[in-house]
Design an enzyme around this catalytic site. Structure first.
Site, PDB file in Angstrom:
ATOM      1  N   ARG A 257       0.835  -1.204   0.000  1.00  0.00           N
ATOM      2  CA  ARG A 257       0.000   0.000   0.000  1.00  0.00           C
ATOM      3  C   ARG A 257       0.872   1.257   0.000  1.00  0.00           C
ATOM      4  O   ARG A 257       0.503   2.274  -0.594  1.00  0.00           O
ATOM      5  CB  ARG A 257      -0.925  -0.012   1.219  1.00  0.00           C
ATOM      6  CG  ARG A 257      -1.908  -1.193   1.239  1.00  0.00           C
ATOM      7  CD  ARG A 257      -3.143  -0.921   0.421  1.00  0.00           C
ATOM      8  NE  ARG A 257      -3.961   0.118   1.012  1.00  0.00           N
ATOM      9  CZ  ARG A 257      -4.970  -0.098   1.866  1.00  0.00           C
ATOM     10  NH1 ARG A 257      -5.301  -1.315   2.212  1.00  0.00           N
ATOM     11  NH2 ARG A 257      -5.668   0.920   2.354  1.00  0.00           N
TER      12      ARG A 257
ATOM     13  N   ILE B  14     -14.138   1.507   3.586  1.00  0.00           N
ATOM     14  CA  ILE B  14     -12.816   2.141   3.591  1.00  0.00           C
ATOM     15  C   ILE B  14     -12.046   1.619   4.796  1.00  0.00           C
ATOM     16  O   ILE B  14     -12.565   1.619   5.909  1.00  0.00           O
ATOM     17  CB  ILE B  14     -12.969   3.677   3.684  1.00  0.00           C
ATOM     18  CG1 ILE B  14     -13.572   4.195   2.377  1.00  0.00           C
ATOM     19  CG2 ILE B  14     -11.631   4.348   3.969  1.00  0.00           C
ATOM     20  CD1 ILE B  14     -13.985   5.642   2.429  1.00  0.00           C
ATOM     21  N   ASP B  15     -10.816   1.132   4.588  1.00  0.00           N
ATOM     22  CA  ASP B  15     -10.096   0.569   5.735  1.00  0.00           C
ATOM     23  C   ASP B  15      -9.217   1.615   6.415  1.00  0.00           C
ATOM     24  O   ASP B  15      -9.097   2.755   5.966  1.00  0.00           O
ATOM     25  CB  ASP B  15      -9.332  -0.710   5.347  1.00  0.00           C
ATOM     26  CG  ASP B  15      -8.100  -0.434   4.494  1.00  0.00           C
ATOM     27  OD1 ASP B  15      -7.611   0.710   4.463  1.00  0.00           O
ATOM     28  OD2 ASP B  15      -7.624  -1.394   3.866  1.00  0.00           O
ATOM     29  N   SER B  16      -8.606   1.187   7.537  1.00  0.00           N
ATOM     30  CA  SER B  16      -7.864   2.122   8.385  1.00  0.00           C
ATOM     31  C   SER B  16      -6.699   2.794   7.647  1.00  0.00           C
ATOM     32  O   SER B  16      -6.368   3.943   7.944  1.00  0.00           O
ATOM     33  CB  SER B  16      -7.346   1.391   9.623  1.00  0.00           C
ATOM     34  OG  SER B  16      -6.692   0.192   9.220  1.00  0.00           O
TER      35      SER B  16
ATOM     36  N   MET C 130      -8.066   5.437   5.411  1.00  0.00           N
ATOM     37  CA  MET C 130      -8.479   6.567   6.267  1.00  0.00           C
ATOM     38  C   MET C 130      -7.295   7.494   6.552  1.00  0.00           C
ATOM     39  O   MET C 130      -7.439   8.714   6.574  1.00  0.00           O
ATOM     40  CB  MET C 130      -9.070   6.062   7.591  1.00  0.00           C
ATOM     41  CG  MET C 130     -10.506   5.588   7.501  1.00  0.00           C
ATOM     42  SD  MET C 130     -11.652   6.834   6.851  1.00  0.00           S
ATOM     43  CE  MET C 130     -11.742   7.983   8.237  1.00  0.00           C
TER      44      MET C 130
END
Ligand SMILES: CC(C)(COP(=O)(O)OP(=O)(O)OC[C@H]1O[C@@H](n2cnc3c(N)ncnc32)[C@H](O)[C@@H]1OP(=O)(O)O)[C@@H](O)C(=O)NCCC(=O)NCCS
Lengths: 334, 80
Positions: free
Chosen positions: A261, B38-40, B43
């Site tokens: 990510r 929406i994941d952490s 965020m």
């Protein structure tokens, strides 16, 4: 009169001459980890990008991995070990400080009496060391330097801590740096480096915690994620600028493989600053995990093996991690 | 200073950019995690962009408290 000190004879610049890497044989899947800790394959793939990682056997040491990667890089360079006069090992996971890894690694490879030392800039270590190796060659204080990033993170993990056990892994990667015959052949750009000491507690070793080494890596995951996704792209852009290039010149981007990510977020930022859509971006973390200082040369070597890095490519490297510390440079692939 | 409608519109743009969710979906009553998926880590990226856009600070511990889009809009309005 006070005599004037003579300096070593400088050369035009440095370039990369060879590359090599080592990975342990044992593959540890997400499912295997999920048998021990409360986690699952889908979560790890979505948040971190890892599908499996390599973990070294108990009887394989950091120096074993460093020596194998280093010997491969020397062979790849076409040099004889006797022509190497500097050995740097970037590592933060030696079981002890003394003896250092570099001198014994050199001895194992058959490199006699080189300048040999370890350096600790954690996950930025390889790029720090590459910067130093290139400056040693350029300054004329060494002719051929072997820089190795090697880690046995598995010894420094609490295997019951799901915020680290799912991420970190073992391995080594190495490069040989030598003189460029002229300015046009310079293959390692200036290093853009620095640190953020105010965040020193964001990644640290905590005593005990049942790890083999007697201390276990701990991190403030979100704080590190926030820092990396905002502060790494500017370092990368600075490295490009120092090399006199623009983001569109970059063929291959190899950032430290901390978290897929983070890799994707940084690549997106670079593209917003003009990097090309067809810039190839390292995703070695998927099957290698986060190997700290080894991740950049490991990824580069794997991308060469599958044809995604080719001779003449303009490659951007950037490392970042505990310290916090960061370093990056542009390299012309040999 | 942006009013609540402007903050919502700006936030919706950021959410679309970071998480690929249509800005029209982003309304005050929606929960980031349960409704918008929406994941952490996304965020965190949204918070960073909101900080830039609205000139606010959204530390990680505050961020965890912002459950709905409306919570975020109120927080930004109060702290900008
Ligand atoms: C470590 C990291 C993956 C954790 O992700 P995160 O989203 O910050 O995790 P959080 O602790 O906030 O937890 C989020 C949710 O996932 C769950 N979770 C956390 N770790 C989990 C795991 N290993 N498996 C499954 N679920 C997990 C939590 O329980 C929480 O669920 P909840 O919201 O229902 O309570 C992430 O922060 C990260 O990668 N940061 C960068 C660190 C890095 O790259 N370090 C190397 C630098 S060299």
């Amino acid at each position: 009169m006070t005599p004037v000190l003579r300096l070593a004879e400088p050369v035009a610049g440095a370039r990369m001459l060879g590359l090599g890497s080592h990975q342990p044989e044992r593959v540890v899947t997400n499912d295997e980890l999920a048998q021990r800790i409360d986690t699952n394959d889908q979560w790890i793939r979505e948040r971190v990008g890892i599908r499996s990682r390599r973990i070294a056997a108990d009887d394989v040491s950091l120096v074993d991995m460093a020596s194998d990667a280093g010997a491969r890089a020397v062979k790849d360079s076409g040099l004889d070990p006797s022509e190497i006069d500097g050995v740097l090992v970037a590592t933060c996971t030696m079981p002890n400080f003394i003896p250092n890894a570099a001198a014994q690694t050199a001895e194992r490879i058959g490199i006699r009496a080189p300048a040999a030392f370890d350096l600790n800039a954690a996950c930025a270590g390889f790029c720090y060391g590459l910067g130093m190796a290139a400056d040693m060659v350029r300054g004329g204080t060494a002719r051929h330097v072997l820089i190795i990033g090697a880690e046995k993170l598995s010894d420094w993990l609490d295997w019951d801590d799901r915020s680290t056990a799912i991420i970190f892994a073992d391995g080594a990667g190495a490069a040989v740096i030598g003189p460029a015959p002229d300015a046009a052949a310079v293959g390692v750009g200036p290093v853009a480096w620095g640190s953020a000491g105010e965040m020193n507690q964001a990644i640290r070793i905590l005593d005990g915690h049942g790890s083999k080494a007697g201390g276990a890596l701990h991190q403030e995951g979100q704080a590190v994620f926030r820092w990396a996704t905002t502060q790494v792209a500017p370092v990368a852009l600075r490295a490009i600028e120092l090399a006199g290039l623009t983001p569109a010149d970059i063929d291959v981007f190899v950032p430290h493989q901390a978290n897929l990510r983070i890799v994707e977020a940084v690549a997106k930022k670079l593209r917003r600053h003009g990097a090309r859509e067809d810039m190839r971006v390292a995703d070695d973390i998927v099957y290698s995990g986060n190997t700290s200082s080894a991740s950049v040369p490991l990824a580069l070597d794997h991308m060469r093996a599958d044809g995604r890095v080719r001779s003449g490519d303009t490659v951007l490297l950037v490392g970042f991690g505990a310290g916090l510390s960061f370093a990056g440079q542009v390299v012309r692939f040999p | 200073m942006a009013d609540n409608t402007e903050i919502l519109a700006g936030l919706a743009e950021i959410v679309e950019e970071v998480a690929g969710i249509d800005a029209a979906e982003v309304s005050a009553d929606k929960s980031f995690v349960d409704d918008l998926d929406i994941d952490s880590l996304s965020m965190v990226e949204i918070a960073v962009q909101a900080e830039d856009k609205f000139g606010v600070k959204i530390p990680d511990d505050q961020l965890a408290e912002l459950k709905t889009v409306g919570d975020a809009v109120d927080y930004i309005a109060k702290n900008q």
